[in-house]
Design an enzyme around this catalytic site. Structure first.
Site, PDB file in Angstrom:
ATOM      1  CD  GLU A 200      -2.959  -0.203   2.549  1.00 34.85           C
ATOM      2  OE1 GLU A 200      -3.890  -0.995   2.705  1.00 34.85           O
ATOM      3  OE2 GLU A 200      -2.582   0.566   3.458  1.00 34.85           O
ATOM      4  NE  ARG A 292      -9.748  -8.509  16.698  1.00 30.28           N
ATOM      5  CZ  ARG A 292      -9.144  -7.440  17.215  1.00 30.28           C
ATOM      6  NH1 ARG A 292      -9.574  -6.907  18.350  1.00 30.28           N
ATOM      7  NH2 ARG A 292      -8.109  -6.880  16.599  1.00 30.28           N
TER       8      ARG A 292
HETATM    9  P1  ADP Z   1      -3.183  -4.439  11.812  1.00 28.14           P
HETATM   10  O1  ADP Z   1      -4.046  -5.450  11.164  1.00 28.14           O
HETATM   11  O2  ADP Z   1      -1.880  -4.973  12.223  1.00 28.14           O
HETATM   12  O3  ADP Z   1      -3.928  -3.693  12.857  1.00 28.14           O
HETATM   13  P2  ADP Z   1      -3.570  -2.149  10.061  1.00 28.14           P
HETATM   14  O4  ADP Z   1      -3.684  -2.259   8.583  1.00 28.14           O
HETATM   15  O5  ADP Z   1      -4.817  -1.909  10.818  1.00 28.14           O
HETATM   16  O6  ADP Z   1      -2.828  -3.417  10.626  1.00 28.14           O
HETATM   17  O7  ADP Z   1      -2.526  -0.981  10.376  1.00 28.14           O
HETATM   18  C1  ADP Z   1      -2.054  -0.750  11.681  1.00 28.14           C
HETATM   19  C2  ADP Z   1      -1.473   0.654  11.765  1.00 28.14           C
HETATM   20  O8  ADP Z   1      -0.407   0.830  10.831  1.00 28.14           O
HETATM   21  C3  ADP Z   1      -2.442   1.777  11.437  1.00 28.14           C
HETATM   22  O9  ADP Z   1      -3.210   2.153  12.556  1.00 28.14           O
HETATM   23  C4  ADP Z   1      -1.501   2.880  10.982  1.00 28.14           C
HETATM   24  O10 ADP Z   1      -0.917   3.542  12.081  1.00 28.14           O
HETATM   25  C5  ADP Z   1      -0.445   2.111  10.263  1.00 28.14           C
HETATM   26  N1  ADP Z   1      -0.763   2.013   8.822  1.00 28.14           N
HETATM   27  C6  ADP Z   1      -1.429   1.017   8.205  1.00 28.14           C
HETATM   28  N2  ADP Z   1      -1.517   1.230   6.882  1.00 28.14           N
HETATM   29  C7  ADP Z   1      -0.884   2.396   6.630  1.00 28.14           C
HETATM   30  C8  ADP Z   1      -0.631   3.169   5.455  1.00 28.14           C
HETATM   31  N3  ADP Z   1      -1.036   2.768   4.255  1.00 28.14           N
HETATM   32  N4  ADP Z   1       0.050   4.341   5.604  1.00 28.14           N
HETATM   33  C9  ADP Z   1       0.473   4.754   6.813  1.00 28.14           C
HETATM   34  N5  ADP Z   1       0.269   4.072   7.940  1.00 28.14           N
HETATM   35  C10 ADP Z   1      -0.402   2.906   7.881  1.00 28.14           C
HETATM   36  P1  ADP Z   2      -7.552  -3.891  18.940  1.00 28.96           P
HETATM   37  O1  ADP Z   2      -7.695  -3.664  17.472  1.00 28.96           O
HETATM   38  O2  ADP Z   2      -8.721  -4.450  19.641  1.00 28.96           O
HETATM   39  O3  ADP Z   2      -6.888  -2.780  19.622  1.00 28.96           O
HETATM   40  P2  ADP Z   2      -5.129  -5.308  18.988  1.00 28.96           P
HETATM   41  O4  ADP Z   2      -4.620  -5.058  17.614  1.00 28.96           O
HETATM   42  O5  ADP Z   2      -4.506  -4.635  20.131  1.00 28.96           O
HETATM   43  O6  ADP Z   2      -6.670  -5.113  18.968  1.00 28.96           O
HETATM   44  O7  ADP Z   2      -5.169  -6.842  19.224  1.00 28.96           O
HETATM   45  C1  ADP Z   2      -5.871  -7.385  20.313  1.00 28.96           C
HETATM   46  C2  ADP Z   2      -5.326  -8.742  20.578  1.00 28.96           C
HETATM   47  O8  ADP Z   2      -5.611  -9.589  19.501  1.00 28.96           O
HETATM   48  C3  ADP Z   2      -3.842  -8.751  20.755  1.00 28.96           C
HETATM   49  O9  ADP Z   2      -3.526  -9.702  21.731  1.00 28.96           O
HETATM   50  C4  ADP Z   2      -3.339  -9.159  19.385  1.00 28.96           C
HETATM   51  O10 ADP Z   2      -2.096  -9.792  19.492  1.00 28.96           O
HETATM   52  C5  ADP Z   2      -4.421 -10.099  18.943  1.00 28.96           C
HETATM   53  N1  ADP Z   2      -4.635 -10.132  17.502  1.00 28.96           N
HETATM   54  C6  ADP Z   2      -5.072  -9.134  16.714  1.00 28.96           C
HETATM   55  N2  ADP Z   2      -5.192  -9.522  15.448  1.00 28.96           N
HETATM   56  C7  ADP Z   2      -4.827 -10.825  15.401  1.00 28.96           C
HETATM   57  C8  ADP Z   2      -4.739 -11.814  14.374  1.00 28.96           C
HETATM   58  N3  ADP Z   2      -5.067 -11.568  13.099  1.00 28.96           N
HETATM   59  N4  ADP Z   2      -4.321 -13.045  14.698  1.00 28.96           N
HETATM   60  C9  ADP Z   2      -3.992 -13.325  15.966  1.00 28.96           C
HETATM   61  N5  ADP Z   2      -4.062 -12.446  16.981  1.00 28.96           N
HETATM   62  C10 ADP Z   2      -4.465 -11.211  16.717  1.00 28.96           C
END
Ligand code: ADP
Ligand code: ADP
Ligand code: MG
Length: 473
Positions: A200, A292
């Protein structure tokens, strides 16, 4: 029909949160636990508790064992919490096939939303903007490099099946891209059992804005407003607030409608969250959906007075939503701090040990979702979240001051925690002024340096004992 007994397939603070909702609904609860965490509060608070083995984590992931247990003890529903099996479509399906209600969306919706690229496609089909990225959810290095030449650097490598901040990598040149893709794929394979990647465009200094959705099985979908989760470290949330300080009512309505449109497109039911990035120019882009309950649901509850876990349970029981969109009001401000057993001065290294003194803050506007107590041993096998401190106030200023005061009151000794670090953020002028985006922590390296001289242990223990007896605890 409302459930008689719910098996809580999780641990720690979220297990406590679910048990509390069940108590209020007069539903019996069954906990599962490992030998490594048999003294967890939730084990004692549930009506029944069952040791599941083997090992500290395996029992929480053993789908067949959990479903068999539910059947054996007469539980008619399973709440998965977050993490563990919460986003496992196969588990939701197994529950369904065994006549047990999975408290969450359908296996189909989980399956679709569990893949970031499929979720992006879906958002696109309903006209919701997404970040410019590769169309394929499984790109090779050459395909990724070709995309980046057109789109321009920096870009972000993401695991299609990713979550929890894992597998994300920002790269600023083709050389870096080529070096990083292999590592990312290996990491994603290990973490998610799926090494496929996509790329991305990297958005500089965005806000992370997410919308809480509630959808019932009768076609009603509402949103409960947004949360700003921009205070992150390594793409993992540390502090969450609601509402956002920068969204206009117009943008809130527009993004809320976008979130609802995506939910409707997958026939979504139960609670879920649509995550967006909001760039410096005020443009928003959908990034992913979490099908979730989320860690930070508390801030939404504090400003809407809607119990999201209770709603999850009644939706799963087939009941219609109790409120309509027009009835949702956002009152005041809320902040949640994640109190983790980590040492911020030492690269957030996990800290384990026995809690030698514990006294949580109280007073107006303070909420604790905790899972620890004095003499509890923090096991090394799980995530570092000990408790969530959520405060609310009428104004942003009042809410920040209240959070600062609450962190000051918080006594938690025996393990290193994020408390002093969070307190420092509450004192920092940019945070107090509401000037922050996802680059905040990187832009404030001084926050990681603070005076760690603390009062002697015996003094703190004596003071917390005195306060506890004064307050009749
Ligand atoms: P995850 O599934 O690990 O939560 P996300 O796609 O939700 O991954 O992204 C987690 C964080 O990474 C976002 O809250 C943001 O801070 C950063 N992020 C994700 N995608 C982008 C992007 N395209 N550009 C800049 N920051 C990003
Ligand atoms: P939230 O989006 O609720 O803030 P977090 O990204 O902090 O969630 O994740 C909450 C919990 O779920 C953490 O313990 C994280 O490691 C776990 N978690 C989140 N996404 C996944 C995934 N795709 N697979 C396994 N564990 C996950
Ligand atoms: Mg995310």
């Amino acid at each position: 029909m409302m459930f008689k007994k719910i098996l809580v397939a999780n641990r720690g603070e979220i297990a406590m949160r679910i048990i509390r909702a069940c108590r209020e609904l007069n539903i019996a609860t069954a906990a599962i636990y490992s030998e490594a965490d048999s003294t967890g509060i939730y084990v004692k608070k549930a009506d029944e508790a069952y040791l599941v083995g083997p090992g500290p984590v395996q029992g929480f992931l053993d789908m067949q064992q959990i479903v068999d247990l539910a059947q054996r003890i007469g539980a008619d529903a399973i709440h998965p919490g977050y993490g563990f099996l919460s986003e496992n479509a196969q588990f939701a399906h197994l529950c369904q096939a065994s006549g047990i209600t999975f408290i969450g969306p359908s296996p189909q919706a989980i399956h679709l939303m569990g893949n970031k690229v499929k979720a992006r496609e879906l958002a696109k089909t309903v006209g919701v903007p997404i970040v410019l990225g590769t169309e394929s959810g499984d790109v090779g290095v050459d395909e990724a490099a070709a995309f980046c030449r057109t789109a321009g650097y920096p870009v972000m490598i993401k695991a299609s099946a990713g979550g929890g901040g894992r597998g994300l990598r920002v790269v600023r040149s083709e050389q870096e891209l080529r070096a990083s893709m292999e590592t990312s794929a290996r990491e994603a394979q290990a973490a998610f059992g799926d090494g496929s990647l996509f790329v991305e465009k990297y958005i500089e200094r965005p806000h992370h804005i997410e919308f809480q959705i509630l959808a019932d099985r009768h076609g009603n979908v509402i949103h409960l407003g947004e949360r700003d989760c921009s205070i992150q470290r390594r793409h993992q949330k540390l502090i969450e607030i609601a509402p956002s300080l920068i969204l206009t009512p117009r943008l809130r309505a527009e993004m809320g409608e976008a979130a609802i449109a995506i939910a409707q497109a997958v026939d979504y039911d139960n609670a879920g969250t649509m995550e967006f990035l909001l760039d410096q120019e005020g443009r928003y882009y959908f990034i992913e959906m979490n099908p979730r309950i989320q860690v930070e649901h508390t801030v939404t509850e504090q400003i809407t007075a809607v119990d999201i876990v209770r709603s999850q349970i009644s939706i799963a029981a087939g009941e219609p939503l109790e409120i309509r969109q027009e009835e949702v009001t956002l009152q005041g401000h809320a902040i949640q701090c994640r109190i983790n057993a980590e040492d911020p001065r030492n690269n957030f290294r996990p800290s384990t040990g026995t809690i030698t003194a514990y006294l949580s803050p109280g007073g107006i506007g303070v909420r604790i979702d905790g899972a620890v107590y004095k003499d509890y041993s923090v096991p090394p096998y799980y995530d570092a979240l000990l408790a969530k401190l959520t405060v609310r106030g009428r104004t942003w200023d009042e809410t920040v001051s209240r959070m600062h005061r609450s962190l000051e009151e918080y006594v938690l000794r025996g393990v290193k925690t994020t408390i002093p670090f969070l307190k420092k953020i509450m004192e920092e002028p940019d945070f107090r002024a509401g000037r922050f985006d996802t680059s905040y922590l990187e832009a404030h390296p001084d926050l990681f340096e603070y005076d760690a001289t603390i009062e002697p242990e015996d003094l703190v223990v004596a003071i917390s004992a005195a306060i506890a007896s004064y307050e009749g605890l």
